[in-house]
Write a protein that holds these residues in place. Structure first.
Motif, PDB file in Angstrom:
ATOM      1  N   LYS A   1      41.156  32.564  40.062  1.00 29.48           N
ATOM      2  CA  LYS A   1      39.851  32.756  40.691  1.00 29.48           C
ATOM      3  C   LYS A   1      39.459  34.222  40.605  1.00 29.48           C
ATOM      4  CE  LYS A   1      40.321  28.912  43.983  1.00 29.48           C
ATOM      5  NZ  LYS A   1      40.347  28.535  45.430  1.00 29.48           N
ATOM      6  N   LEU A   2      38.205  34.464  40.217  1.00 29.86           N
ATOM      7  CA  LEU A   2      37.721  35.830  40.079  1.00 29.86           C
ATOM      8  C   LEU A   2      37.560  36.471  41.453  1.00 29.86           C
ATOM      9  CD1 LEU A   2      36.629  37.952  38.012  1.00 29.86           C
ATOM     10  CD2 LEU A   2      34.351  37.054  38.514  1.00 29.86           C
ATOM     11  N   ILE A   3      38.233  37.608  41.673  1.00 26.81           N
ATOM     12  CA  ILE A   3      38.141  38.294  42.968  1.00 26.81           C
ATOM     13  C   ILE A   3      37.504  39.680  42.835  1.00 26.81           C
ATOM     14  CG2 ILE A   3      40.108  37.073  43.948  1.00 26.81           C
ATOM     15  CD1 ILE A   3      41.838  39.521  43.418  1.00 26.81           C
ATOM     16  N   PHE A   4      37.358  40.165  41.588  1.00 27.96           N
ATOM     17  CA  PHE A   4      36.727  41.473  41.404  1.00 27.96           C
ATOM     18  C   PHE A   4      36.227  41.589  39.970  1.00 27.96           C
ATOM     19  CE2 PHE A   4      36.867  45.921  40.065  1.00 27.96           C
ATOM     20  CZ  PHE A   4      36.140  46.540  41.074  1.00 27.96           C
ATOM     21  N   THR A   5      35.024  42.105  39.803  1.00 27.57           N
ATOM     22  CA  THR A   5      34.477  42.372  38.481  1.00 27.57           C
ATOM     23  C   THR A   5      33.543  43.570  38.571  1.00 27.57           C
ATOM     24  OG1 THR A   5      33.211  41.463  36.621  1.00 27.57           O
ATOM     25  CG2 THR A   5      32.595  40.717  38.833  1.00 27.57           C
ATOM     26  N   LYS A   6      33.643  44.440  37.579  1.00 27.77           N
ATOM     27  CA  LYS A   6      32.825  45.652  37.619  1.00 27.77           C
ATOM     28  C   LYS A   6      32.735  46.275  36.238  1.00 27.77           C
ATOM     29  CE  LYS A   6      31.965  49.717  40.491  1.00 27.77           C
ATOM     30  NZ  LYS A   6      32.387  50.455  41.690  1.00 27.77           N
ATOM     31  N   VAL A   7      31.605  46.949  35.988  1.00 27.92           N
ATOM     32  CA  VAL A   7      31.402  47.726  34.772  1.00 27.92           C
ATOM     33  C   VAL A   7      31.151  49.166  35.185  1.00 27.92           C
ATOM     34  CG1 VAL A   7      29.927  48.104  32.766  1.00 27.92           C
ATOM     35  CG2 VAL A   7      30.509  45.778  33.454  1.00 27.92           C
ATOM     36  N   ARG A   8      31.874  50.108  34.587  1.00 30.44           N
ATOM     37  CA  ARG A   8      31.753  51.520  34.946  1.00 30.44           C
ATOM     38  C   ARG A   8      31.611  52.360  33.672  1.00 30.44           C
ATOM     39  NH1 ARG A   8      33.446  55.036  38.987  1.00 30.44           N
ATOM     40  NH2 ARG A   8      32.528  53.437  40.340  1.00 30.44           N
TER      41      ARG A   8
ATOM     42  N   PHE B   1      42.836  62.875  32.619  1.00 31.59           N
ATOM     43  CA  PHE B   1      42.036  61.672  32.396  1.00 31.59           C
ATOM     44  C   PHE B   1      42.276  60.669  33.522  1.00 31.59           C
ATOM     45  CE2 PHE B   1      41.557  57.375  30.726  1.00 31.59           C
ATOM     46  CZ  PHE B   1      40.286  57.434  30.173  1.00 31.59           C
ATOM     47  N   ARG B   2      41.206  60.235  34.154  1.00 35.33           N
ATOM     48  CA  ARG B   2      41.310  59.267  35.247  1.00 35.33           C
ATOM     49  C   ARG B   2      39.959  58.584  35.427  1.00 35.33           C
ATOM     50  NH1 ARG B   2      44.504  58.531  40.147  1.00 35.33           N
ATOM     51  NH2 ARG B   2      43.255  57.512  41.758  1.00 35.33           N
ATOM     52  N   ILE B   3      40.005  57.250  35.581  1.00 35.23           N
ATOM     53  CA  ILE B   3      38.814  56.461  35.878  1.00 35.23           C
ATOM     54  C   ILE B   3      39.058  55.699  37.168  1.00 35.23           C
ATOM     55  CG2 ILE B   3      37.260  54.641  35.091  1.00 35.23           C
ATOM     56  CD1 ILE B   3      37.973  55.333  32.232  1.00 35.23           C
ATOM     57  N   ASP B   4      38.196  55.923  38.168  1.00 29.32           N
ATOM     58  CA  ASP B   4      38.285  55.221  39.453  1.00 29.32           C
ATOM     59  C   ASP B   4      37.131  54.244  39.560  1.00 29.32           C
ATOM     60  OD1 ASP B   4      40.546  56.355  41.135  1.00 29.32           O
ATOM     61  OD2 ASP B   4      39.540  58.202  40.541  1.00 29.32           O
ATOM     62  N   LEU B   5      37.431  53.021  39.947  1.00 31.55           N
ATOM     63  CA  LEU B   5      36.392  52.002  40.098  1.00 31.55           C
ATOM     64  C   LEU B   5      35.876  51.900  41.523  1.00 31.55           C
ATOM     65  CD1 LEU B   5      37.717  49.087  37.855  1.00 31.55           C
ATOM     66  CD2 LEU B   5      36.213  50.984  37.245  1.00 31.55           C
ATOM     67  N   LEU B   6      36.633  52.396  42.496  1.00 32.52           N
ATOM     68  CA  LEU B   6      36.230  52.320  43.895  1.00 32.52           C
ATOM     69  C   LEU B   6      36.107  53.716  44.476  1.00 32.52           C
ATOM     70  CD1 LEU B   6      38.521  49.413  45.211  1.00 32.52           C
ATOM     71  CD2 LEU B   6      36.143  49.258  44.441  1.00 32.52           C
ATOM     72  N   GLU B   7      35.120  53.897  45.334  1.00 34.14           N
ATOM     73  CA  GLU B   7      34.981  55.155  46.062  1.00 34.14           C
ATOM     74  C   GLU B   7      36.065  55.221  47.143  1.00 34.14           C
ATOM     75  OE1 GLU B   7      32.991  57.501  45.151  1.00 34.14           O
ATOM     76  OE2 GLU B   7      32.112  56.270  43.561  1.00 34.14           O
TER      77      GLU B   7
ATOM     78  N   SER C   1      32.465  33.778  29.882  1.00 35.98           N
ATOM     79  CA  SER C   1      33.314  32.918  30.716  1.00 35.98           C
ATOM     80  C   SER C   1      34.748  33.431  30.763  1.00 35.98           C
ATOM     81  CB  SER C   1      33.282  31.482  30.193  1.00 35.98           C
ATOM     82  OG  SER C   1      33.827  31.420  28.883  1.00 35.98           O
ATOM     83  N   THR C   2      35.203  34.064  29.674  1.00 41.28           N
ATOM     84  CA  THR C   2      36.557  34.620  29.643  1.00 41.28           C
ATOM     85  C   THR C   2      36.627  35.950  30.365  1.00 41.28           C
ATOM     86  OG1 THR C   2      36.879  33.550  27.498  1.00 41.28           O
ATOM     87  CG2 THR C   2      38.488  35.239  28.131  1.00 41.28           C
ATOM     88  N   TRP C   3      35.645  36.815  30.118  1.00 38.32           N
ATOM     89  CA  TRP C   3      35.583  38.139  30.755  1.00 38.32           C
ATOM     90  C   TRP C   3      34.224  38.274  31.441  1.00 38.32           C
ATOM     91  CZ3 TRP C   3      36.860  38.192  25.296  1.00 38.32           C
ATOM     92  CH2 TRP C   3      38.231  38.226  25.066  1.00 38.32           C
ATOM     93  N   PRO C   4      34.106  37.876  32.711  1.00 34.59           N
ATOM     94  CA  PRO C   4      32.803  37.867  33.399  1.00 34.59           C
ATOM     95  C   PRO C   4      32.095  39.215  33.413  1.00 34.59           C
ATOM     96  CG  PRO C   4      34.449  36.671  34.673  1.00 34.59           C
ATOM     97  CD  PRO C   4      35.185  37.345  33.564  1.00 34.59           C
ATOM     98  N   SER C   5      32.850  40.315  33.428  1.00 34.86           N
ATOM     99  CA  SER C   5      32.213  41.630  33.508  1.00 34.86           C
ATOM    100  C   SER C   5      31.365  41.937  32.276  1.00 34.86           C
ATOM    101  CB  SER C   5      33.272  42.722  33.688  1.00 34.86           C
ATOM    102  OG  SER C   5      34.189  42.709  32.618  1.00 34.86           O
TER     103      SER C   5
ATOM    104  N   THR D   1      46.091  38.586  37.704  1.00 27.62           N
ATOM    105  CA  THR D   1      45.873  39.027  36.330  1.00 27.62           C
ATOM    106  C   THR D   1      44.725  40.021  36.305  1.00 27.62           C
ATOM    107  OG1 THR D   1      44.362  37.199  35.867  1.00 27.62           O
ATOM    108  CG2 THR D   1      46.686  36.872  35.331  1.00 27.62           C
ATOM    109  N   LEU D   2      44.770  40.944  35.357  1.00 29.31           N
ATOM    110  CA  LEU D   2      43.745  41.981  35.253  1.00 29.31           C
ATOM    111  C   LEU D   2      43.402  42.210  33.792  1.00 29.31           C
ATOM    112  CD1 LEU D   2      43.423  45.281  37.205  1.00 29.31           C
ATOM    113  CD2 LEU D   2      43.454  45.383  34.713  1.00 29.31           C
ATOM    114  N   SER D   3      42.117  42.365  33.533  1.00 30.78           N
ATOM    115  CA  SER D   3      41.632  42.710  32.203  1.00 30.78           C
ATOM    116  C   SER D   3      40.799  43.986  32.317  1.00 30.78           C
ATOM    117  CB  SER D   3      40.785  41.568  31.625  1.00 30.78           C
ATOM    118  OG  SER D   3      40.111  42.001  30.454  1.00 30.78           O
TER     119      SER D   3
END
Length: 307
Positions: free
Chosen positions: A99-106, A120-126, A71-75, A152-154
């Motif tokens: 309100k949650l607007i984006f969640t992803k696991v990479r 070093f770089r991590i991209d979540l979107l193509e 519930s705290t970290w939906p991802s 807010t971002l986690s």
């Protein structure tokens, strides 16, 4: 006639307290675990587990803490389906106005030579991906202020082999900037980590652009690590920095926003002083080089004319 009422004795108070404890303990364990404890948040559940041996036993059930964590970290609810690879796992959640607007696991591999030698770089979107948001496209500074206050971002980075994790985000943005030409808004979250050569900035950038409907879309969500000189650190060195961050002392959740903002400002001040000192050193070297060149020029022509 004066009447007085004697205060309740200690025995009476103790008896009432025991009756209260007994009445709660007399509840069926299924009622406590299924209907009472699941309604508590993480802080209240932790406090409840410290109140008695019985409640500690009931509060130690894994499903209660899993529910609180999800519930705290939906991802994190998606992590159960991942096999434990020798990689880093990023669990990212973005909220706007709670309100949650984006969640992803990479997953990010860490063993190839390409990863270790490249920045070093991590991209979540193509490159062609975009995520719609309820945020309005900014017409002035008010929207940028709203993003700074309500977004807010986690970004939890997980080492599944070592069973370690760290949240690399400042929770709230440290800067929100709008590009004067394209109109894109760049939202930066950051954490300052210790390294062998001082401190480095772990920067998370969310780039948002406008859409035809007038709402903003997230077009880029990336994580990078750079040093005091603005140079991006390669994957091999970044792994050592992140490993120390996972094993180190974690900050307090209550004041992490203020702590993060303070550390980021101090980092920028040190970076500015370092840049100015470097420019002064380079300026002094330039003057010495010019003076040496002029001396050689004068000496050469003096030799030609006065020989």
């Amino acid at each position: 006639m004066i009447s007085s009422t004697a205060p309740p004795s200690a025995t009476t108070a103790t008896t009432a307290e025991e009756d209260s404890t007994t009445s709660f303990s007399s509840l069926h364990p299924d009622i406590i675990e299924a209907h009472i404890l699941p309604r508590l948040d993480g802080i209240t559940l932790a406090a409840t587990s410290c109140s008695s041996t019985t409640l500690r036993h009931h509060s130690s059930q894994d499903h209660l803490w899993s529910k609180t964590c999800h519930s705290t970290w939906p991802s994190t609810s998606r992590l159960s389906s991942l096999r434990p690879p020798s990689e880093l796992i990023s669990a990212v959640d973005i909220h706007y106005q709670d309100k949650l607007i984006f969640t992803k696991v990479r997953e990010t591999e860490t063993v190839t030579g390409w990863f270790r030698c490249s920045p070093f770089r991590i991209d979540l979107l193509e490159p062609k991906d975009s995520v719609p948001t309820p945020m309005k496209h900014p017409n002035g500074d008010d929207t940028c202020t709203a993003i700074s206050n309500y977004m807010t971002l986690s970004w939890i980075l997980i080492d599944p082999i070592g069973r370690l994790a760290v949240n690399l985000s400042s929770h709230k943005p440290v800067t929100v900037q709008r590009h004067w030409l394209t109109g894109e808004v760049q939202v930066r979250f950051a954490s300052i980590l210790a390294a062998d050569r001082g401190h480095v900035q772990c920067g998370i950038v969310v780039t948002c652009g406008g859409s035809e409907e007038g709402e903003m879309q997230m077009r880029e969500i990336s994580l990078e690590i750079e040093d005091m000189d603005g140079m991006h650190i390669n994957g091999k060195e970044s792994l050592g920095i992140l490993q120390r961050a996972m094993e180190g002392k974690k900050g307090k959740g209550g004041n992490r926003v203020q702590e993060g903002q303070k550390r980021y400002k101090e980092y920028l001040e040190v970076k500015k002083e370092r840049r100015e000192r470097k420019m002064r050193t380079e300026g002094t070297l330039d003057i010495l080089c010019v003076a040496f060149g002029l001396s050689c020029f004068v000496a050469f022509w003096s030799f030609i004319f006065f020989r």
